[in-house]
Design an enzyme around this catalytic site. Structure first.
Site, short mmCIF file in Angstrom:
data_model
loop_
_atom_site.label_atom_id
_atom_site.label_comp_id
_atom_site.label_asym_id
_atom_site.label_seq_id
_atom_site.Cartn_x
_atom_site.Cartn_y
_atom_site.Cartn_z
N ARG A 1 -3.50 11.80 0.25
CA ARG A 1 -2.56 11.92 1.37
C ARG A 1 -3.15 12.72 2.52
NH1 ARG A 1 2.44 10.13 -0.45
NH2 ARG A 1 2.99 10.61 -2.59
N GLU B 1 8.90 5.55 8.62
CA GLU B 1 8.36 5.10 7.33
C GLU B 1 6.84 4.95 7.44
OE1 GLU B 1 8.25 5.01 4.34
OE2 GLU B 1 9.47 3.38 3.53
P1 IMP Z 1 8.09 -1.78 -0.14
O1 IMP Z 1 9.47 -1.47 -0.64
O2 IMP Z 1 7.40 -2.78 -1.02
O3 IMP Z 1 8.06 -2.19 1.30
O4 IMP Z 1 7.22 -0.48 -0.37
C1 IMP Z 1 7.25 0.57 0.48
C2 IMP Z 1 6.60 1.80 -0.12
O5 IMP Z 1 5.56 1.48 -1.06
C3 IMP Z 1 5.93 2.57 0.97
O6 IMP Z 1 6.82 3.48 1.56
C4 IMP Z 1 4.77 3.24 0.25
O7 IMP Z 1 5.17 4.48 -0.27
C5 IMP Z 1 4.42 2.30 -0.89
N1 IMP Z 1 3.27 1.45 -0.55
C6 IMP Z 1 3.28 0.14 -0.24
N2 IMP Z 1 2.04 -0.32 0.04
C7 IMP Z 1 1.22 0.75 -0.07
C8 IMP Z 1 -0.20 0.94 0.13
O8 IMP Z 1 -0.98 0.04 0.47
N3 IMP Z 1 -0.65 2.20 -0.09
C9 IMP Z 1 0.14 3.25 -0.45
N4 IMP Z 1 1.46 3.11 -0.64
C10 IMP Z 1 2.00 1.87 -0.45
#
Ligand code: IMP
Length: 176
Positions: free
Chosen positions: A164, A98
């Protein structure tokens, strides 16, 4: 078109050195066994690619994609599987790859789905972890870097689908 000049938070060299350490730990933990890497699209593609090159075990590659934030900078709290693995993971050593654990909701949901499929082991490798926003705790077996509560881009991570391609982890600062 909106264009930012991100500040470098974690350089290309720092990432590469840390990946050497993560790969070494994986090589030791699974010595003599095969592993299946599940790359969580899209954000983990670069991390997965670089990490995989440093793993010296027999390795297979799968992809999964979960619903993302879209163009927003925070989670909607709604996780859906958009793309699934093509092979069975029953009895296999799985390492989920991840990009970042933020709230942890995406990973917690994904790990629950995978554990029901009866793998031998499920481990988690995440390049980044933002403890400040973590509401769904998950154990990260192979962690790259813990970071502050900043929205990061680059090295696979996007903002609205962009940035990206950057070879480093950057931070968008309002005003630049
Ligand atoms: P979570 O479910 O809140 O842990 O979010 C996970 C997903 O959100 C990651 O796999 C990223 O794709 C996206 N994400 C979370 N924080 C960031 C960030 O700071 N930059 C870019 N994508 C993020």
């Amino acid at each position: 078109m909106e264009q930012f000049n991100p500040d470098v938070l974690i350089s290309e060299d720092e990432i590469s050195l840390r990946l050497d350490e993560l790969a070494k730990a994986i090589n030791q933990d699974f010595a003599g066994e095969e592993v299946v890497l599940i790359c969580v699209l899209k954000g983990a593609f670069m991390f997965c690619s670089d990490l995989m090159k440093k793993i010296s075990l027999p390795v297979k590659l799968e992809f999964m994609q979960l619903s993302s934030y879209g163009d927003k900078m925070s989670s909607s709290g709604n996780v859906k599987v958009m793309l699934d693995v093509t092979g069975s993971i029953k009895g296999k050593n799985v390492i989920v790859i991840e990009d970042i654990v933020d709230t942890g909701l995406t990973l917690k949901t994904l790990l629950e789905i995978l554990k029901k499929r009866d793998p031998k082991a499920v481990k988690l490798a995440s390049l980044l972890y933002k403890p400040a926003r973590n509401t769904h705790p998950v154990d990260i077996d192979y962690l790259g870097f813990e970071i502050e509560d900043k929205f990061v881009i680059g090295y696979g991570l996007d903002y609205a689908g962009r940035y990206r391609e950057l070879p480093y982890i950057g931070v968008i600062n309002a005003g630049n």
